[in-house]
Motif scaffolding. Structure first.
Motif, PDB file in Angstrom:
ATOM      1  N   MET A   1      52.202  28.069  23.265  1.00 47.91           N
ATOM      2  CA  MET A   1      52.883  28.292  24.575  1.00 47.91           C
ATOM      3  C   MET A   1      52.392  29.388  25.056  1.00 47.91           C
ATOM      4  N   ARG A   2      52.889  30.224  24.790  1.00 45.17           N
ATOM      5  CA  ARG A   2      52.126  31.855  24.682  1.00 45.17           C
ATOM      6  C   ARG A   2      50.457  31.167  26.456  1.00 45.17           C
ATOM      7  N   GLN A   3      50.423  31.201  25.171  1.00 43.32           N
ATOM      8  CA  GLN A   3      48.151  30.935  25.754  1.00 43.32           C
ATOM      9  C   GLN A   3      47.968  29.818  27.275  1.00 43.32           C
ATOM     10  N   LEU A   4      49.276  28.919  27.228  1.00 38.65           N
ATOM     11  CA  LEU A   4      48.884  27.865  27.924  1.00 38.65           C
ATOM     12  C   LEU A   4      49.802  28.268  29.445  1.00 38.65           C
ATOM     13  N   TRP A   5      50.572  29.067  29.164  1.00 35.03           N
ATOM     14  CA  TRP A   5      51.609  30.174  30.194  1.00 35.03           C
ATOM     15  C   TRP A   5      50.452  30.793  30.950  1.00 35.03           C
ATOM     16  N   ALA A   6      49.712  32.133  29.745  1.00 36.53           N
ATOM     17  CA  ALA A   6      48.301  32.616  30.659  1.00 36.53           C
ATOM     18  C   ALA A   6      47.909  31.766  30.706  1.00 36.53           C
ATOM     19  N   ALA A   7      47.574  30.979  30.649  1.00 38.72           N
ATOM     20  CA  ALA A   7      45.993  29.569  31.405  1.00 38.72           C
ATOM     21  C   ALA A   7      45.893  29.609  33.221  1.00 38.72           C
ATOM     22  N   VAL A   8      47.832  29.575  32.578  1.00 44.68           N
ATOM     23  CA  VAL A   8      48.413  28.290  33.988  1.00 44.68           C
ATOM     24  C   VAL A   8      48.477  30.047  35.401  1.00 44.68           C
ATOM     25  N   VAL A   9      49.080  30.793  34.671  1.00 51.63           N
ATOM     26  CA  VAL A   9      48.712  32.531  35.340  1.00 51.63           C
ATOM     27  C   VAL A   9      47.752  32.881  36.111  1.00 51.63           C
ATOM     28  N   ILE A  10      46.552  32.617  34.972  1.00 51.26           N
ATOM     29  CA  ILE A  10      44.918  33.052  35.820  1.00 51.26           C
ATOM     30  C   ILE A  10      44.996  32.382  36.604  1.00 51.26           C
ATOM     31  N   LEU A  11      45.164  31.084  36.506  1.00 52.77           N
ATOM     32  CA  LEU A  11      44.294  29.563  37.209  1.00 52.77           C
ATOM     33  C   LEU A  11      45.332  29.971  38.444  1.00 52.77           C
ATOM     34  N   ALA A  12      46.313  30.478  38.655  1.00 54.10           N
ATOM     35  CA  ALA A  12      46.799  30.149  39.894  1.00 54.10           C
ATOM     36  C   ALA A  12      46.683  31.505  40.681  1.00 54.10           C
ATOM     37  N   GLY A  13      46.445  32.606  39.472  1.00 53.08           N
ATOM     38  CA  GLY A  13      45.690  33.791  40.909  1.00 53.08           C
ATOM     39  C   GLY A  13      44.415  33.435  41.117  1.00 53.08           C
ATOM     40  N   MET A  14      43.569  32.900  40.371  1.00 49.20           N
ATOM     41  CA  MET A  14      42.514  32.715  41.061  1.00 49.20           C
ATOM     42  C   MET A  14      42.246  31.419  42.544  1.00 49.20           C
ATOM     43  N   LEU A  15      43.529  30.766  42.045  1.00 50.24           N
ATOM     44  CA  LEU A  15      44.236  30.044  43.176  1.00 50.24           C
ATOM     45  C   LEU A  15      44.305  30.882  44.683  1.00 50.24           C
ATOM     46  N   ALA A  16      44.932  31.196  44.335  1.00 47.46           N
ATOM     47  CA  ALA A  16      45.631  32.138  45.535  1.00 47.46           C
ATOM     48  C   ALA A  16      44.339  33.117  46.096  1.00 47.46           C
ATOM     49  N   LEU A  17      43.802  34.228  45.218  1.00 50.86           N
ATOM     50  CA  LEU A  17      42.398  34.400  45.475  1.00 50.86           C
ATOM     51  C   LEU A  17      41.445  34.210  46.753  1.00 50.86           C
ATOM     52  N   LEU A  18      41.324  32.829  45.871  1.00 52.75           N
ATOM     53  CA  LEU A  18      39.969  31.525  46.421  1.00 52.75           C
ATOM     54  C   LEU A  18      40.906  31.666  48.055  1.00 52.75           C
ATOM     55  N   ALA A  19      41.881  31.291  48.387  1.00 53.11           N
ATOM     56  CA  ALA A  19      43.085  31.004  49.704  1.00 53.11           C
ATOM     57  C   ALA A  19      43.332  32.297  50.412  1.00 53.11           C
ATOM     58  N   TRP A  20      42.853  33.711  49.664  1.00 49.98           N
ATOM     59  CA  TRP A  20      42.984  35.107  51.106  1.00 49.98           C
ATOM     60  C   TRP A  20      41.528  34.480  51.276  1.00 49.98           C
ATOM     61  N   ASN A  21      40.843  34.481  50.294  1.00 54.75           N
ATOM     62  CA  ASN A  21      39.510  34.917  50.699  1.00 54.75           C
ATOM     63  C   ASN A  21      38.857  33.744  52.097  1.00 54.75           C
ATOM     64  N   GLY A  22      39.620  32.332  51.622  1.00 55.51           N
ATOM     65  CA  GLY A  22      39.381  31.839  52.837  1.00 55.51           C
ATOM     66  C   GLY A  22      39.379  32.259  54.769  1.00 55.51           C
ATOM     67  N   VAL A  23      40.904  32.546  54.744  1.00 56.57           N
ATOM     68  CA  VAL A  23      41.582  33.385  55.780  1.00 56.57           C
ATOM     69  C   VAL A  23      41.028  33.799  55.912  1.00 56.57           C
ATOM     70  N   VAL A  24      41.091  35.415  55.018  1.00 53.81           N
ATOM     71  CA  VAL A  24      39.090  36.567  56.118  1.00 53.81           C
ATOM     72  C   VAL A  24      39.009  35.982  55.953  1.00 53.81           C
ATOM     73  N   LEU A  25      38.119  35.677  56.153  1.00 50.27           N
ATOM     74  CA  LEU A  25      36.871  34.490  56.343  1.00 50.27           C
ATOM     75  C   LEU A  25      36.575  34.743  57.666  1.00 50.27           C
ATOM     76  N   GLN A  26      37.926  33.652  57.782  1.00 51.68           N
ATOM     77  CA  GLN A  26      37.869  32.965  58.943  1.00 51.68           C
ATOM     78  C   GLN A  26      38.389  33.428  60.026  1.00 51.68           C
ATOM     79  N   ARG A  27      39.246  34.822  59.582  1.00 50.97           N
ATOM     80  CA  ARG A  27      39.451  35.574  60.534  1.00 50.97           C
ATOM     81  C   ARG A  27      38.586  36.904  61.269  1.00 50.97           C
ATOM     82  N   GLN A  28      37.329  36.533  59.800  1.00 47.84           N
ATOM     83  CA  GLN A  28      36.663  38.162  60.617  1.00 47.84           C
ATOM     84  C   GLN A  28      35.088  36.677  61.298  1.00 47.84           C
ATOM     85  N   LEU A  29      35.171  35.652  60.264  1.00 46.58           N
ATOM     86  CA  LEU A  29      33.847  35.078  61.112  1.00 46.58           C
ATOM     87  C   LEU A  29      34.320  34.711  62.556  1.00 46.58           C
TER      88      LEU A  29
END
Length: 126
Positions: A1-29
């Motif tokens: 079960m811990r591995q599942l939660w670790a995978a979910v946390v990693i996936l959520a972190g990656m999605l947050a970074l993707l969202a942040w990157n999109g916002v940064v690019l929009q503000r810059q470009l």
């Protein structure tokens, strides 16, 4: 079960970074694309001093963004923008309003495409 939660946390972190990157690019470009349209308008009105000032400012701003973009984005579009800036400066030197406008709008379109490609959406995730 811990591995599942670790995978979910990693996936959520990656999605947050993707969202942040999109916002940064929009503000810059997005502001660059808007200024390019202003420069194109100035060239159409043959206000070459304004077009020259905007071109110089835009190129400096673009050069400041290139290192970040080279890390997160495909180099093809970055190279396209760099070549279009050369065309823009050539049209400015020749006082060719139509060529200047075409190059400015090409750059603006490429910048907007870069923002769309990095925006967090279902289409970009699949």
């Amino acid at each position: 079960m811990r591995q599942l939660w670790a995978a979910v946390v990693i996936l959520a972190g990656m999605l947050a970074l993707l969202a942040w990157n999109g916002v940064v690019l929009q503000r810059q470009l997005q502001p660059l694309a808007e200024e390019l349209r202003q420069a194109a308008s100035a060239a159409q009105q043959e206000d070459w001093d304004q077009a020259a000032a905007l071109t110089q400012s835009l190129e400096a701003q673009w050069q400041g963004q290139v290192p970040y973009l080279q890390v997160i984005h495909a180099h093809t579009r970055i190279d396209q923008v760099a070549l279009a800036f050369l065309e823009l400066k050539g049209a400015l030197a020749c006082r060719a309003a139509e060529d200047y406008t075409a190059a400015a709008l090409r750059i603006a379109g490429t910048l907007e495409a870069m923002v769309c490609l990095e925006r967090l959406s279902v289409g970009n995730l699949l």
